[in-house]
Write an enzyme that holds these catalytic residues in place. Structure first.
Site, PDB file in Angstrom:
ATOM      1  N   ARG A   1      -3.010   3.080   8.758  1.00 12.66           N
ATOM      2  CA  ARG A   1      -3.450   2.211   7.639  1.00 12.66           C
ATOM      3  C   ARG A   1      -3.751   0.795   8.129  1.00 12.66           C
ATOM      4  O   ARG A   1      -3.426  -0.190   7.447  1.00 12.66           O
ATOM      5  CB  ARG A   1      -2.394   2.207   6.523  1.00 12.66           C
ATOM      6  CG  ARG A   1      -2.897   2.937   5.292  1.00 12.66           C
ATOM      7  CD  ARG A   1      -1.918   2.855   4.137  1.00 12.66           C
ATOM      8  NE  ARG A   1      -0.965   3.939   4.163  1.00 12.66           N
ATOM      9  CZ  ARG A   1       0.315   3.848   3.866  1.00 12.66           C
ATOM     10  NH1 ARG A   1       0.846   2.691   3.496  1.00 12.66           N
ATOM     11  NH2 ARG A   1       1.085   4.906   3.916  1.00 12.66           N
TER      12      ARG A   1
ATOM     13  N   ARG B   1      -4.848  -2.959   2.336  1.00 15.05           N
ATOM     14  CA  ARG B   1      -4.690  -4.051   1.374  1.00 15.05           C
ATOM     15  C   ARG B   1      -4.020  -5.291   1.928  1.00 15.05           C
ATOM     16  O   ARG B   1      -4.119  -6.364   1.343  1.00 15.05           O
ATOM     17  CB  ARG B   1      -3.910  -3.536   0.147  1.00 15.05           C
ATOM     18  CG  ARG B   1      -4.818  -2.892  -0.875  1.00 15.05           C
ATOM     19  CD  ARG B   1      -4.095  -2.776  -2.204  1.00 15.05           C
ATOM     20  NE  ARG B   1      -3.195  -1.639  -2.213  1.00 15.05           N
ATOM     21  CZ  ARG B   1      -2.190  -1.488  -3.068  1.00 15.05           C
ATOM     22  NH1 ARG B   1      -1.934  -2.437  -3.961  1.00 15.05           N
ATOM     23  NH2 ARG B   1      -1.431  -0.418  -3.033  1.00 15.05           N
TER      24      ARG B   1
ATOM     25  N   ARG C   1     -12.946  -4.146  -1.169  1.00 17.81           N
ATOM     26  CA  ARG C   1     -12.413  -3.226  -2.168  1.00 17.81           C
ATOM     27  C   ARG C   1     -12.929  -3.541  -3.570  1.00 17.81           C
ATOM     28  O   ARG C   1     -13.203  -2.648  -4.367  1.00 17.81           O
ATOM     29  CB  ARG C   1     -10.882  -3.275  -2.120  1.00 17.81           C
ATOM     30  CG  ARG C   1     -10.124  -2.600  -3.253  1.00 17.81           C
ATOM     31  CD  ARG C   1     -10.198  -1.109  -3.180  1.00 17.81           C
ATOM     32  NE  ARG C   1      -9.688  -0.483  -4.408  1.00 17.81           N
ATOM     33  CZ  ARG C   1     -10.369  -0.372  -5.536  1.00 17.81           C
ATOM     34  NH1 ARG C   1     -11.605  -0.839  -5.611  1.00 17.81           N
ATOM     35  NH2 ARG C   1      -9.841   0.214  -6.589  1.00 17.81           N
TER      36      ARG C   1
ATOM     37  N   TYR D   1       0.660  17.625  -2.597  1.00 14.21           N
ATOM     38  CA  TYR D   1      -0.064  16.802  -3.578  1.00 14.21           C
ATOM     39  C   TYR D   1      -0.651  17.669  -4.679  1.00 14.21           C
ATOM     40  O   TYR D   1      -0.668  17.291  -5.852  1.00 14.21           O
ATOM     41  CB  TYR D   1      -1.176  15.988  -2.904  1.00 14.21           C
ATOM     42  CG  TYR D   1      -0.668  14.750  -2.219  1.00 14.21           C
ATOM     43  CD1 TYR D   1      -0.375  13.603  -2.949  1.00 14.21           C
ATOM     44  CD2 TYR D   1      -0.469  14.713  -0.847  1.00 14.21           C
ATOM     45  CE1 TYR D   1       0.103  12.455  -2.318  1.00 14.21           C
ATOM     46  CE2 TYR D   1       0.001  13.576  -0.209  1.00 14.21           C
ATOM     47  CZ  TYR D   1       0.285  12.454  -0.952  1.00 14.21           C
ATOM     48  OH  TYR D   1       0.764  11.320  -0.340  1.00 14.21           O
TER      49      TYR D   1
END
Lengths: 338, 338
Positions: free
Chosen positions: A25, A29, A38, A146
């Protein structure tokens, strides 16, 4: 071949001048530049499908951190749409996957449904020849979890009950996902990526016997089939590394990406496989001196001159400080292998 | 001596006719009878201090499940009040501990501040001579984590930063807690309990090097000191058992209580210590047939004729079904050791 082939030399256990570094990652963010890009799309999945933006985001860590590899910007849930499922990322809530629980209702996966991913790979390689490009996918169990949970979970209770009580369906689901991931990663490799990483983020929630009986064979089959067809390194990332180490050592993956539940010096004694990761992400919340100290402590404990790739034991978090991430990368790059 | 000494015979590795069984949090919210008694006090901590009610609650699992041991009803945070801290249990929110972070401000622990606990032990022994009584305490790290986090935590980030950045203070805190727990458990033993269990619920969040450097010595010292003074079995419960197994094997505990990250047949090969636990609590949410199957699978994998105590890998949860817990206990009691 990328100009800076440090990552590939470390994987092939050729001489290296320092340990290569990239971060799970690494485009995310915690970066102001990511947050700006984004904003240009309404939701996260649209962002993943916007090739221009995803290419720009993928390149950010090379530009801003000067890491030794680019992992393409995407999400492990992306191929699930190709099975006919509805995947959503609701801001602040995490992902949701809608599935009716019927294995028979899944569409046959067409890798072309994810053509945007392969375009991102091609464009990232076109725009920089500096460092290798890493493609990726979720492992069968992690994707199954998931689908069954409908999103993220802490206890994976529904997944476990499905696995125990609908054993036949669970096996069929794992087969479908294994084939899906094989096709998806094959298309990524054919698009030109240099390395692939398989994220088995949640298999660590299982007991050893459940992993052995219900999961191992599919992961093993997936990786074996990839290695038979493609001459490309495969990285296997798994949590709860301590508990599942012996299984992971038997997989035909070239690289094992470890969390912080194991001591890398001990793992090194057991295997010639390349190792990756192992630093506890929490050090990124510590003061700079502590961050450097813990990073150097880990680097000094690696009893190898090659065959190690620096990474964290898990991905970067949104609330981490960019300057500390930069300090981490620089600390690794400045470390001289004794 | 209790009439039914199965637990003690298993611990001393004497012949047993079946494996003994008790369950962590066996007296708890999943029981209607507990919920009725719980209503009689305004908050959880008052309940722990109400000797009459705590005795009744402690006895419930013997009456309703016919387990082979009683663990006294209390909470690991109870002795923290004796250090001058404010401990609260807010319904639906979990525990909170108020501490100003100054080691110097902690009061010297007076075991008499927890006299109600010793009274509960004496009364439970007075009211039944059927099965052994287990006293307990949290381990130093686990109590330190509640103090530093101010309550429960998922990532133990504050605790880790305190440990790394205020190393001297952390060491002093661990020393104080080690002495506190020693005094607290000593008073429980002197009140007559037959076994003590030390709950190290959260040390599993640490990396191996942090556990080795910052935690192990205190747990080792605590258990060593107990074993030097008292001829009473000590059970050490630890999560992430796979990662910390080698450390746990070195502790002078008589019994290691395992979570489900290890395979008990493999652990049995490495040690003559008595083993406890190992069943994944999630099986209690499964259908009855699955619950029985998974329980028998575990029992059959124990390669011993004694030296094993059945338990879960973690405590019972409030939303579990009493009838399934009963079925679990009965399944264990009906199992014949081959």
């Amino acid at each position: 071949m990328p100009k800076r082939d440090l990552l590939l030399r470390a994987i092939h256990q050729n001489p290296i001048e320092r340990f290569p570094v990239w971060l799970m990652r690494q485009a995310g963010r915690y970066m102001k530049e990511y947050r700006e890009l984004r904003e240009k799309e309404k939701d996260f999945l649209s962002l993943c499908k916007n090739v221009d933006l995803s290419v720009k985001i993928s390149l950010l860590p090379l530009e801003l951190l000067d890491v030794d590899a680019i992992i393409i910007f995407s999400d492990i849930l992306v191929p699930l749409e190709g099975l006919g499922l509805t995947v959503r990322f609701v801001e602040g809530e995490g992902p949701s996957v809608e599935w009716d629980g019927k294995v028979g209702s899944l569409k046959k996966y067409d890798p072309e449904s994810n053509s945007f991913v392969y375009q991102i790979i091609q464009r990232v390689i076109g725009e920089q020849q500096e460092v290798p490009v890493i493609g990726f996918a979720g492992a069968p169990f992690t994707l199954a979890s998931y689908m069954i949970e409908g999103g993220a979970s802490r206890d994976f209770l529904r997944t476990k009950l499905f696995m125990w009580e609908r054993e036949y369906d669970f096996g069929r689901l794992m087969e479908i996902l294994t084939d899906t991931i094989y096709d998806y990663l094959s298309a990524q490799i054919e698009a030109g990526c240099h390395v692939v990483q398989i994220f088995d983020s949640w298999a660590g929630a299982l007991s050893r016997s459940d992993y052995e009986y219900h999961v191992y064979q599919y992961t093993d089959h997936l990786i074996g089939r990839m290695k038979e067809k493609y001459d490309i390194p495969v990285i296997y990332f798994f949590r709860n590394s301590s508990s599942f180490m012996d299984f992971a050592l038997n997989l035909r993956a070239d690289v094992l990406s470890l969390d912080w539940s194991v001591d890398i010096s001990e793992v090194s004694l057991k295997t010639d496989k390349v190792l990756q990761g192992n630093l506890e992400p929490a050090v990124l919340y510590a003061e700079e001196e502590t961050l450097k100290l813990k990073t150097l402590e880990l680097l000094r404990s690696v009893p190898r001159k090659t065959g190690y790739i620096f990474n964290l034991g898990h991905g970067l978090a949104p609330d981490m400080d960019f300057n500390k991430v930069k300090l981490l990368v620089d600390t690794v790059k400045n470390y001289n292998i004794p």
